[in-house]
Design a protein around this motif. Structure first.
Motif, PDB file in Angstrom:
ATOM      1  N   GLN A 166     -55.950  51.931  33.197  1.00 47.68           N
ATOM      2  CA  GLN A 166     -57.416  52.703  33.310  1.00 47.68           C
ATOM      3  C   GLN A 166     -58.774  51.849  33.346  1.00 47.68           C
ATOM      4  O   GLN A 166     -59.544  51.907  34.023  1.00 47.68           O
ATOM      5  N   ARG A 167     -58.448  50.710  32.471  1.00 46.45           N
ATOM      6  CA  ARG A 167     -59.643  49.735  32.445  1.00 46.45           C
ATOM      7  C   ARG A 167     -59.629  49.083  33.824  1.00 46.45           C
ATOM      8  O   ARG A 167     -60.746  48.667  34.280  1.00 46.45           O
ATOM      9  N   THR A 189     -61.221  51.503  36.461  1.00 45.83           N
ATOM     10  CA  THR A 189     -62.631  51.565  36.241  1.00 45.83           C
ATOM     11  C   THR A 189     -63.271  50.430  36.802  1.00 45.83           C
ATOM     12  O   THR A 189     -64.579  50.884  37.216  1.00 45.83           O
TER      13      THR A 189
END
Length: 419
Positions: free
Chosen positions: A73-74, A77
């Protein structure tokens, strides 16, 4: 390649540049594979092929899938993505393969290729990915296959007699009510000749088992009939396989084999454990998740399986990585109850399964993805050593010799692909 330490702070997260471009149909995917380090996910001639490594993420231990979900997810993003197609398999994605056991010495990986070639009905594309500036848009050249070769597979750490003894021991544990079912695997080993082109094996698997997921991730290669989970725009699907029978030698005996499987109390029980396990794991994410009313017989070139399809709608925003963490290990590859079955596997299997029976597949930037249970598979190390795996579900009615024969049947895809 850029390596990334998964638990560094956000300032260390690499900023990936991603661009997807529509292309003309580039034809069959296997010849487009990188000969030395193939990355692939395909079925029925369509799917994804990766070249190079823009980013490699490694995980281990009991939280390996949960950590992967957080880190991915990081990464997503922080990425800059240009994707005019916005369809399944475009934009930023990673190929992944996770170890079966919490204590496995084998690392679990997410690999973001430098180049991804995608092919679906009516659409082909090329995605470039880099930390920083992208390389020019160039379709990887076709490389001719190397010469044909043959690999003999022979028993590894579990000779036939030892497997029979392990099955008998498992049956005794089941009849003493420690567990309802336990899955026991065994291994075969072999050696690739120098310079062997592994794409030949992948081609045989993809052509011979078109309805299976043919995969290649970090030297782990196979063709699995079982979808662990697929997530697409809020919908979740899965296919559970448990209960098997050899194909017949002609039309009449083949029909008899399918009928016997469909009416077998032993196989129906084994299948029911597996389906209920998946439904229970998914209900917190999808309260309306449902399985097909009755299992159906799935015909593959070498085997009949009892199969059930599962589908539902996600209510909590779970990603495919979140769901593989919830689902793994299923009863189809571990047993019931799970914790007791895993304890017996540790006692009766004298080897590390590595990535066999773990999740294998891909995840996109939005968390959608497709993951199979890594069956009908083999790990190839950097020295060309091959370790293939197959297992059987053991219940109270199991007969050691029959379970051994079932594993031989399940080894056939890999053995024939290496012949």
């Amino acid at each position: 390649m850029t390596a990334f330490a998964p638990f560094d702070d956000d300032s260390t997260v690499p900023s990936l540049t991603v661009e997807t471009t529509a292309t003309a149909d580039l034809g069959p995917l296997v010849p487009l594979l990188e000969a030395g380090h193939p990355l692939a996910w395909m079925r029925r001639g369509f799917g994804l092929v990766g070249h190079g490594e823009a980013l490699r993420l490694e995980f281990c231990g009991p939280d390996r899938m949960r950590d992967a979900a957080i880190v991915w997810q990081r990464i997503a993003t922080a990425a800059s993505v240009t994707d005019p197609l916005v369809r399944t398999g475009t934009g930023l994605l990673a190929f992944g393969s996770f170890a079966f056991s919490d204590s496995s010495a084998t690392t679990s990986v997410l690999i973001v290729p430098s180049v991804i070639i995608g092919r679906d009905k009516g659409q082909s594309w090329l995605t470039r990915i880099a930390v920083g500036e992208l390389e020019p848009l160039v379709v990887p050249p076709l490389e001719p296959y190397g010469p044909r070769y043959h690999v003999d597979l022979h028993p590894g750490t579990v000779p036939d007699a030892d497997y029979r003894h392990a099955v008998a021991a498992a049956v005794a544990r089941i009849r003493s009510h420690e567990v309802s079912k336990v899955v026991l695997a065994r291994d075969l080993v072999g050696q690739l000749p120098p310079g062997a082109d592994i794409r030949r094996m992948i081609d045989v698997l993809a052509l011979g088992y078109p309805d299976c997921w043919t995969f290649a991730v970090d030297g782990f290669i196979g063709s699995s009939p079982e979808t662990l989970v697929s997530v697409d725009d809020g919908s979740v699907t899965a296919r559970v396989l448990a209960g098997s029978a050899a194909r017949g030698t002609d039309a009449a005996t083949d029909e008899q084999a399918a009928t016997a499987l469909a009416t077998s109390t032993k196989d129906q029980d084994e299948h029911r454990y597996a389906v209920q396990n998946v439904l229970a794991s998914l209900r917190s994410h999808s309260p309306n998740v449902m399985a097909s009313e009755m299992p159906f017989t799935l015909k593959l070139p070498n085997v009949w399986h009892l199969a059930s399809d599962i589908e539902g709608d996600l209510i909590d925003g779970s990603t495919s990585l979140d769901l593989i963490d919830s689902l793994h290990p299923t009863a189809a590859v571990a047993g019931t109850p799970t914790s007791e079955a895993l304890r017996i596997i540790d006692e009766l299997e004298p080897f590390d399964r590595g990535r066999y029976a773990g999740p294998v597949g891909w995840v996109g930037a939005d968390g959608d993805g497709e993951w199979a249970v890594a069956l009908r598979s083999a790990q190839f190390d950097e020295n060309g050593r091959v370790t293939a795996y197959a297992g059987a579900g053991i219940v109270a009615e199991s007969v050691p010799e029959r379970e051994l024969l079932e594993t031989r049947m399940k080894f056939r895809p890999i053995a024939e692909a290496l012949d």
